[in-house]
Design an enzyme around this catalytic site. Structure first.
Site, short mmCIF file in Angstrom:
data_model
loop_
_atom_site.label_atom_id
_atom_site.label_comp_id
_atom_site.label_asym_id
_atom_site.label_seq_id
_atom_site.Cartn_x
_atom_site.Cartn_y
_atom_site.Cartn_z
CG LEU A 35 -1.83 -1.42 1.22
CD1 LEU A 35 -2.71 -1.17 2.34
CD2 LEU A 35 -2.85 -1.31 0.08
CG HIS A 36 0.98 3.39 -3.38
ND1 HIS A 36 -0.15 3.91 -3.75
CD2 HIS A 36 1.10 2.29 -4.41
CE1 HIS A 36 -0.43 3.51 -4.68
NE2 HIS A 36 0.04 2.45 -5.38
CG HIS A 39 -3.12 1.28 -2.37
ND1 HIS A 39 -1.90 1.23 -2.46
CD2 HIS A 39 -3.96 0.77 -3.16
CE1 HIS A 39 -1.58 0.17 -3.40
NE2 HIS A 39 -2.79 -0.01 -3.81
N GLY A 149 -8.87 3.98 -8.19
CA GLY A 149 -8.06 4.93 -8.63
C GLY A 149 -8.40 5.04 -10.17
CD GLN A 150 -10.33 8.11 -13.59
OE1 GLN A 150 -11.36 8.02 -13.11
NE2 GLN A 150 -10.59 8.17 -15.10
CG ASP A 152 -5.09 1.13 -12.27
OD1 ASP A 152 -4.09 0.59 -12.96
OD2 ASP A 152 -5.01 1.49 -11.10
CB SER A 188 2.40 -1.84 -6.08
OG SER A 188 1.35 -1.53 -5.20
P1 AMP Z 1 -3.54 -2.16 -6.74
O1 AMP Z 1 -3.18 -2.35 -5.45
O2 AMP Z 1 -2.54 -1.52 -7.61
O3 AMP Z 1 -4.29 -3.19 -7.61
O4 AMP Z 1 -4.30 -0.74 -6.70
C1 AMP Z 1 -5.80 -0.94 -5.86
C2 AMP Z 1 -6.50 0.36 -6.32
O5 AMP Z 1 -5.52 1.51 -5.85
C3 AMP Z 1 -6.94 0.42 -7.41
O6 AMP Z 1 -8.38 0.97 -7.58
C4 AMP Z 1 -6.05 1.37 -8.21
O7 AMP Z 1 -6.52 2.08 -9.42
C5 AMP Z 1 -5.89 2.36 -7.08
N1 AMP Z 1 -4.77 3.17 -7.06
C6 AMP Z 1 -3.25 2.44 -7.51
N2 AMP Z 1 -2.41 3.57 -7.55
C7 AMP Z 1 -3.04 4.70 -7.24
C8 AMP Z 1 -2.71 5.94 -7.49
N3 AMP Z 1 -1.33 6.24 -7.54
N4 AMP Z 1 -3.62 6.98 -7.19
C9 AMP Z 1 -4.81 6.71 -6.95
N5 AMP Z 1 -5.48 5.50 -6.80
C10 AMP Z 1 -4.24 4.50 -7.09
#
Ligand code: AMP
Length: 282
Positions: A35-36, A39, A149-150, A152, A188
């Protein structure tokens, strides 16, 4: 729910039990962990709008085409739970693969046209994996809202279409992309970049902004806007374009001319790491 420690559950039954008495509405943030701040922003929005918040952490094997990509996806559950706790999340759902896909599991959710181009074309089967796992998570958690998140952008469209078509009442909420100070979208996968690749990676954002400026100056040709993005990325020797796109913001069909709203998007490789970003016009 507030002022209680974040509970971590792994089994469907424990999840159901924990949610049975949870105050409504429930907000879900689906993640693959590591997580960053991107998230965190989703968690903060979910907390502001819901009485109970659930973060799922599941590195979904079905959305990875390349087994090496899956194997090297970064993981650190203890750190992730600490972040969720610091953000006041009530429940972390961290299932094993067999909890989501029990032996014999043999159903795939496939979204049609909106899942076909861009990431769908570059990563065959990716959105089938995404739509399937999100359908399962939506069903198991029964949240009123789910936060995505936008960054994606196509994933948001795919998940919305899936929920609508399967009559799942969870509302899909898109949240702005959170960036590093130099413009690189948080991801990530950024952890895999070498120092040289990391230094070059803001070129995704720069290419999007170059095309946005051209559009703001009146440029309406899809080809010209795509070429502007390609030219900018060509300036970084370690960056290799996978695709650049100027597409209809709703259907994701490539545009000859940008007359209304549009989505600029791109995927770029830095060695073995593939990054994506996008920018909405209009
Ligand atoms: P992930 O863990 O990469 O599958 O991401 C989980 C959720 O966090 C997804 O809805 C992503 O679009 C969102 N997300 C990932 N990176 C970002 C970011 N930099 N800003 C906003 N939302 C994000």
């Amino acid at each position: 729910m507030t002022d209680v420690a974040t509970a971590v559950v792994r089994a469907r039954a424990a999840l159901r039990a924990a949610l049975a008495s949870a105050p409504r509405p429930v907000g879900l943030i689906p993640t693959m962990g590591w997580l960053h701040d991107g998230h965190r922003a989703l968690m903060q929005r979910a907390r502001a709008e819901n009485a109970t918040t659930v973060v799922s952490i599941f590195v979904n094997p079905r959305q990875f085409g390349d087994p090496k990509d899956l194997a090297r996806y970064p993981r650190n559950e203890a750190r992730d739970v600490a972040i969720a706790e610091a953000e006041g999340i009530d429940l972390v759902f961290a299932p094993g693969v067999e909890e989501i896909y029990p032996p014999g599991s043999d159903t795939t959710v496939r979204v049609g046209a909106v899942g076909a181009p861009l990431e769908g074309a570059a990563r065959p089967g990716h959105f089938d994996g995404v739509a399937t796992v999100v359908a399962i998570l939506f069903d198991l958690i029964g949240a009123e809202r789910a936060y995505f998140g936008q960054k994606d952008a196509q994933q948001v469209l795919v998940v919305r279409q899936m929920a609508r078509d399967l009559a799942i009442p969870t509302e899909v909420i898109a949240c702005p992309t959170i960036r590093e100070p130099d413009g690189l979208a948080m991801s990530s996968r950024n952890v895999h970049l070498s120092p040289e690749e990391r230094a070059a990676a803001p070129v995704l954002r720069q290419a999007l902004l170059t095309a946005r400026e051209a559009w703001a100056d009146g440029e309406r040709s899809g080809d010209v806007l795509r070429e502007r993005m390609r030219a900018q990325i060509a300036g970084e020797p370690v960056a290799v374009v996978d695709y650049v796109s100027v597409a209809d913001a709703v259907t994701l069909r490539e545009l000859d001319r940008v007359d209304g709203s549009a989505l600029l998007s791109l995927a770029v490789r830095f060695g073995t790491t593939r990054l994506i970003d996008n920018e909405a016009l209009g």
